[in-house]
Design an enzyme around this catalytic site. Structure first.
Site, PDB file in Angstrom:
ATOM      1  N   GLN A  31       0.821  -1.213   0.000  1.00 55.46           N
ATOM      2  CA  GLN A  31       0.000   0.000   0.000  1.00 55.46           C
ATOM      3  C   GLN A  31       0.861   1.271   0.000  1.00 55.46           C
ATOM      4  O   GLN A  31       0.475   2.295  -0.533  1.00 55.46           O
ATOM      5  CB  GLN A  31      -0.916   0.006   1.226  1.00 55.46           C
ATOM      6  CG  GLN A  31      -1.799   1.231   1.333  1.00 55.46           C
ATOM      7  CD  GLN A  31      -1.883   1.735   2.760  1.00 55.46           C
ATOM      8  OE1 GLN A  31      -1.927   0.956   3.694  1.00 55.46           O
ATOM      9  NE2 GLN A  31      -1.895   3.032   2.926  1.00 55.46           N
TER      10      GLN A  31
ATOM     11  N   LYS B 246      13.439  -7.470   1.626  1.00 57.76           N
ATOM     12  CA  LYS B 246      13.231  -6.124   1.073  1.00 57.76           C
ATOM     13  C   LYS B 246      14.487  -5.586   0.408  1.00 57.76           C
ATOM     14  O   LYS B 246      14.414  -4.857  -0.584  1.00 57.76           O
ATOM     15  CB  LYS B 246      12.770  -5.165   2.181  1.00 57.76           C
ATOM     16  CG  LYS B 246      11.332  -5.408   2.618  1.00 57.76           C
ATOM     17  CD  LYS B 246      10.885  -4.386   3.649  1.00 57.76           C
ATOM     18  CE  LYS B 246       9.429  -4.633   4.026  1.00 57.76           C
ATOM     19  NZ  LYS B 246       8.951  -3.705   5.077  1.00 57.76           N
TER      20      LYS B 246
ATOM     21  N   ASN C 152      10.426   2.656  14.278  1.00 60.23           N
ATOM     22  CA  ASN C 152      10.217   2.440  15.710  1.00 60.23           C
ATOM     23  C   ASN C 152      11.258   3.213  16.519  1.00 60.23           C
ATOM     24  O   ASN C 152      12.316   3.581  16.006  1.00 60.23           O
ATOM     25  CB  ASN C 152      10.265   0.947  16.052  1.00 60.23           C
ATOM     26  CG  ASN C 152      11.619   0.340  15.746  1.00 60.23           C
ATOM     27  OD1 ASN C 152      12.532   0.429  16.551  1.00 60.23           O
ATOM     28  ND2 ASN C 152      11.777  -0.254  14.559  1.00 60.23           N
TER      29      ASN C 152
ATOM     30  N   CYS D 147       3.632   2.957  13.554  1.00 58.91           N
ATOM     31  CA  CYS D 147       3.056   3.238  12.247  1.00 58.91           C
ATOM     32  C   CYS D 147       2.236   2.039  11.785  1.00 58.91           C
ATOM     33  O   CYS D 147       1.170   2.189  11.186  1.00 58.91           O
ATOM     34  CB  CYS D 147       4.174   3.543  11.267  1.00 58.91           C
ATOM     35  SG  CYS D 147       3.608   4.050   9.672  1.00 58.91           S
TER      36      CYS D 147
ATOM     37  N   CYS E  24      -5.744  -5.108  22.693  1.00 53.20           N
ATOM     38  CA  CYS E  24      -5.336  -4.065  21.738  1.00 53.20           C
ATOM     39  C   CYS E  24      -4.809  -4.815  20.508  1.00 53.20           C
ATOM     40  O   CYS E  24      -5.041  -6.014  20.375  1.00 53.20           O
ATOM     41  CB  CYS E  24      -4.280  -3.137  22.331  1.00 53.20           C
ATOM     42  SG  CYS E  24      -2.722  -3.941  22.642  1.00 53.20           S
TER      43      CYS E  24
END
Lengths: 134, 485
Positions: free
Chosen positions: B174, B188, B233, B290, B441
């Site tokens: 995205q 990656k 982070n 994030c 959570c």
């Protein structure tokens, strides 16, 4: 006041100081008089920085400033120095040594010729620095 | 005794050239002067009480500016001089030295490729050579890393190192535009390498498929001209900042959250570092990451592009940049502001008396509140399977969802009551202390904070955490409703 007025003659003198000192940094004191605090006179100062660093740094013996003060009894309007082959913007070092209310004129000398000239003043409370028009 | 005030400093002393003072050492003279002329105190001394650089103190023709001379007795007939220090230096034009620039040459294809840069007066051949000579380490090949890596490659940065331990996942696509569907499950850094090779095969691309920790970060970034922080982070941010300070490498920082982004330049020529502005991270769990909070797709494109632009300006040596400044951008309302960052003279990493002298000696896990076993009060928890069994058995339990509204909209937790962490203490009476209360959570971290908050507020009933959060519950299949998602 947000501008500094330099006569052609003063500008020429400053340019000569910068060219003479190139590739080292040149420096001068800018003097006015009690009736008119503008820049009336330029007196070249000796850059006492070690030869190894004088291309990128300058410093002046404060006793030389004291002697000029006492001899001329003039108003010290500002100080001038050059940045050989660098932009006429203040370095962090320049900012740290600025006295509030005093005009600091910086000239860029590129390959031995005049390239740019700018003037700056530190706010009276040692806060920000303003660029003045020339 | 006479104290002579230079004409350059006289405005702060009632325009007096000479002041008579009876004190006989510099410390007492300065105290007396600032008592009589209070406005001079701020001029002579900085916020930490140090004499400003533009002031020099002489006794006769001897320089006594250093504090070690301030208690020395001065003879009555001596003259004390307050003089200006007139000095300065040229700004460093670029983080790439002239020698390295001069060692670079272009072939015809490079002149053609970078023609649009060569046309720019502020870049030209000199600037483009600096770009080619530059060695830049990009940490993170995710959302921010995507534009940063591609723009650095397109601009012609000679050596690009990309450090990332992760693999490409479907949810990355995205916003992480350097990766495509064909890269799913690949490292990656491998995906990024392919894209850079497609842009320019002459770029020296170094891939480091490693997780940065205190014991490897220095060896990974040492020797590079610039580090670009594209991590997501707080632990990584402090680790990267500290390593950059110790290795004397300037850092281009970037961060995004939902619709907002931040960019800053730290540690340039001894300037402020990230810790000067943010001495400690927010309490663990208080600020969603994030990944938990989300971000609109083009936001990392905006922020990462600004990071790449700042990096190139530092390399070329042009323009104004964000050294000692912090740019924040709100992409939802299109507002931005630049905050000034001052160097913290008691910063534990970059000040003169810094306490941290090596990243290996600093516990980043503890500093960022990531050590669950070191919680002051241990928090009991249920695994997703245990909680599912209790729900299936119909045992009376209260489930409290502390997630943000947008998180609940993606995946609602059935029969849970919603109480934001900030309201827990006030609304504790809504809970039944006679039965188990389970907090949930997204990842099981903010729920620990919720339980500790409630305990501090004096709630005595049994409190449990859902281990791993709702994310870990996704694979649980209830007998009456099939798979959860």
């Amino acid at each position: 006041m947000s501008e500094v007025i330099l006569s052609r003659e003063i500008l020429r003198e400053l340019e000569e100081i910068g060219k003479r000192a190139y590739p080292d940094e040149g420096c001068a004191i800018l003097l006015g008089d009690t009736d008119n605090p503008g820049i009336k006179e330029v007196k070249e100062l000796k850059n006492t920085e070690d030869k190894e660093f004088s291309k990128s740094f300058f410093q002046v013996n404060p006793i030389e400033i004291l002697d000029i003060e006492k001899e001329k009894n003039a108003v010290i309007t500002g100080f001038f120095h050059t940045h050989p082959d660098q932009r006429a913007v203040l370095s962090k070092e320049d900012e740290d040594y600025m006295i509030p209310g005093i005009i600091y004129v910086v000239m860029s000398i590129v390959k031995g010729s005049f390239a740019d000239i700018r003037a700056y003043v530190k706010e009276p409370d040692c806060g920000g620095i303003r660029e003045f028009d020339i | 005794m006479k104290v002579y005030i230079s004409a350059t400093l006289r405005n702060f002393f009632g325009r007096n050239p000479v002041i008579e003072i009876s004190e006989n050492n510099i410390k007492e003279i300065l105290d007396k002067l600032t008592d009589e002329y209070p406005e001079a105190e701020k001029i002579l001394f900085d916020e930490e009480g140090n004499l400003r650089k533009f002031v020099q103190i002489y006794v006769g023709d001897e320089n006594k500016t250093q504090k070690e001379f301030w208690s020395d007795e001065i003879k009555d007939n001596s003259e004390v001089l307050l003089l200006p220090a007139v000095a300065g230096g040229a700004p460093r034009e670029s983080i790439i030295s002239d020698d390295r620039r001069k060692a670079v040459f272009f072939d015809d294809s490079e002149v053609e490729r970078f023609g649009r840069h060569l046309l720019l007066k502020d870049i030209g051949v000199k600037g483009q050579k600096r770009i080619k000579a530059a060695r830049v380490a990009v940490i993170g090949a995710g959302a921010l890393g995507s534009p940063v890596i591609q723009y650095l490659a397109a601009a012609g940065v000679g050596t690009i190192k990309v450090i990332d331990f992760d693999e490409v996942k479907i949810e990355n696509l995205q916003s992480q535009v350097i990766h495509t569907s064909r890269d799913l499950n690949r490292p990656k850094v491998a995906s990024a390498k392919d894209k850079v090779r497609n842009i320019n095969r002459n770029i020296d691309f170094e891939a480091a498929n490693v997780k940065l920790e205190a014991d490897n970060i220095v060896s990974e970034i040492d020797g590079y001209d610039l580090v670009i922080d594209c991590s997501d982070n707080f632990k990584a941010r402090y680790l990267i900042n500290d390593a950059c300070v110790l290795c004397k490498i300037p850092l281009v920082f970037g961060a995004i959250y939902q619709f907002e982004g931040q960019v800053g330049i730290f540690n340039l020529d001894g300037g402020p570092c990230y810790r000067c502005q943010f001495p400690a991270p927010p309490e663990s769990g208080l600020v969603p990451t994030c990944a938990e909070g989300g971000a609109i797709s083009p936001l990392p494109g905006i922020i990462g592009s600004i990071q790449a632009n700042e990096a190139l300006k530092l390399i070329i040596g042009i323009g104004e940049h964000l050294d000692g400044k912090f740019l924040t951008i709100d992409s939802l309302y299109l507002t931005s502001k630049i905050l000034k960052i001052k160097k913290n003279h008691s910063c534990p990493i970059c000040s003169a008396g810094a306490g941290i002298t090596g990243v290996e000696d600093f516990d980043y896990e503890e500093f960022c509140g990531l050590k669950e076993e070191e919680q002051e009060i241990p928090v009991e928890g249920y695994t997703p399977e245990e909680l599912a069994a209790k729900i299936e058995s119909g045992e009376p339990i209260t489930i409290v969802d502390v997630r943000e509204p947008h998180e609940r909209a993606i995946l609602r937790f059935p029969n849970a009551i919603v109480i934001p962490i900030g309201q827990l203490a006030r609304r504790k009476n809504e809970l039944n202390p006679e039965q188990d209360t389970v907090f949930i959570c997204k990842e099981g971290k903010r729920s620990i904070l919720a339980i500790n908050t409630l305990r501090e507020a004096g709630y005595a009933g049994p409190l449990y955490n859902l281990k791993g959060g709702v994310d870990a519950m996704k694979d649980i299949v209830f007998s009456h409703e099939g798979a959860w998602l």
